[in-house]
Design an enzyme around this catalytic site. Structure first.
Site, PDB file in Angstrom:
ATOM      1  NE  ARG A  71      -1.787  -2.148   2.924  1.00 38.55           N
ATOM      2  CZ  ARG A  71      -1.387  -3.334   3.211  1.00 38.55           C
ATOM      3  NH1 ARG A  71      -2.872  -3.479   2.186  1.00 38.55           N
ATOM      4  NH2 ARG A  71      -1.242  -4.336   3.506  1.00 38.55           N
TER       5      ARG A  71
ATOM      6  CG  HIS B  25       4.376   4.288   8.749  1.00 32.75           C
ATOM      7  ND1 HIS B  25       3.949   4.579   7.753  1.00 32.75           N
ATOM      8  CD2 HIS B  25       3.477   2.797   7.936  1.00 32.75           C
ATOM      9  CE1 HIS B  25       3.557   4.146   6.996  1.00 32.75           C
ATOM     10  NE2 HIS B  25       2.889   3.322   6.654  1.00 32.75           N
TER      11      HIS B  25
HETATM   12  N1  ASP Z   1       1.536  -1.666   6.589  1.00 32.47           N
HETATM   13  C1  ASP Z   1       1.768  -1.527   8.061  1.00 32.47           C
HETATM   14  C2  ASP Z   1       4.011  -0.787   8.434  1.00 32.47           C
HETATM   15  O1  ASP Z   1       4.015  -1.201   7.064  1.00 32.47           O
HETATM   16  C3  ASP Z   1       0.975  -1.737   9.379  1.00 32.47           C
HETATM   17  C4  ASP Z   1       1.867  -3.061   9.522  1.00 32.47           C
HETATM   18  O2  ASP Z   1       2.802  -3.817   8.300  1.00 32.47           O
HETATM   19  O3  ASP Z   1       1.456  -4.501  10.175  1.00 32.47           O
HETATM   20  O4  ASP Z   1       3.561  -0.804   9.090  1.00 32.47           O
END
Ligand code: ASP
Length: 302
Positions: free
Chosen positions: A55, A133
């Site tokens: 994403r 993040h």
């Molecule tokens: N996509 C988010 C992150 O990169 C959450 C996850 O990986 O669980 O931190």
């Protein structure tokens, strides 16, 4: 405006609100037939991804392209990083190419802070280890505001593997800056001391659900776990998984969030993930508008 976005702590309430308001204007664009704005024409945005991402990488790429920037995608696989090139040497190469902004994801906490010393352009943290993040926190705040109309006074439960979650850390910082009340929920082994000082802590999900406007489920990050933090996946799910009976304990207006990727059947039941109360797909769409706003403002847009 700030130059870099390395941490959600870089944002005061005024700057964060400006980003959310600008994102709302950007979102209006996505309804149009021609989705592009000329705002960053002639500017170069480099996506520097040392860790896997679906994403976030696509979202930053779409955001930069919708603003007409030139986008260079760099992933550690297939680059000189696999030959052992250091972050500093890679940064100097990017500098020589004249990057106006570098979006970095790295497994080492603090990598964006180091990078900002070596490049002249803006640095945007797209996830550094278990640390932060910040654009995920901004898109989460944006989603809460657009679904529930406000952030001030909102009661947000962040549930699960808080210890390994950069999403949780950035959300606690940003949401408390914007006046929301955060409760961290999970087994004691997965609630770290450092951020729990800024939030309330509970080990009892069933008690917190009726009091929450937002329930944000976190992925159990087994790839970052060296020890065993709970007896079994089944036991974890029984105590901290969001299933349909638990969803029914939430107030009617309350929403369910998850940053993805999900472990369906572990921290969240498929029926809950796909229910109308879930904002998971909306979060992804909002991510593009929020990242457009961040790039636009950091690179000098007014
Ligand atoms: N996509 C988010 C992150 O990169 C959450 C996850 O990986 O669980 O931190």
């Amino acid at each position: 405006m700030i130059k870099h976005l390395r941490s959600a702590a870089d944002l005061d309430a005024e700057t964060a609100t400006l980003i959310l308001d600008t994102a709302a204007e950007m979102a209006a664009l996505s309804g149009r037939e021609v989705k592009k704005l000329p705002a960053l024409r002639g500017r170069t945005v480099v996506n520097l991804f040392y860790e896997d991402s679906t994403r976030t990488r696509i979202s930053f790429e779409a955001a930069a392209k919708r603003l007409s920037a030139d986008v260079i995608n760099f992933s550690a696989k297939g680059s000189s990083v696999s030959k052992g090139e250091s972050l500093k040497d890679t940064a100097l190469t990017l500098q020589a190419m004249g990057a106006d902004a570098v979006v970095i994801r790295h497994s080492a906490s603090g990598a964006p802070h180091r990078l900002a010393n070596w490049v002249e352009g803006s640095v945007v943290n797209a996830g550094d280890g278990t640390h932060e993040h910040p654009t995920q926190a901004l898109l989460d705040a944006y989603t809460m505001r657009s679904r529930l109309g406000r952030l001030d006074g909102l009661r947000v439960a962040i549930v699960g593997d808080v210890l390994h979650s950069r999403v949780a850390r950035s959300n606690v910082l940003l949401l408390t800056t914007l006046g929301a009340h955060v409760t961290l929920v999970g087994p004691p082994t997965l609630i770290p001391r450092d951020i729990s000082a800024k939030a309330q802590v509970s080990y009892d999900l069933d008690a917190v659900l009726p009091e929450s406007d937002v329930v944000m489920m976190l992925r159990v990050q087994t790839e970052r776990m060296q020890d065993s933090y709970f007896p079994s996946a089944r036991e974890y799910s029984r105590r901290y998984g969001l299933d349909v009976p638990r969803l029914q304990k939430m107030p009617e207006h309350a929403i369910v969030m998850h940053p993805g990727p999900m472990n369906r059947g572990m921290e969240i039941a498929p029926e809950v993930a796909d229910s109308p109360r879930s904002t998971i797909v909306e979060q992804v769409a909002n991510g593009v508008s929020v990242r457009m706003a961040v790039l636009y403002l950091l690179l000098g847009g007014k």
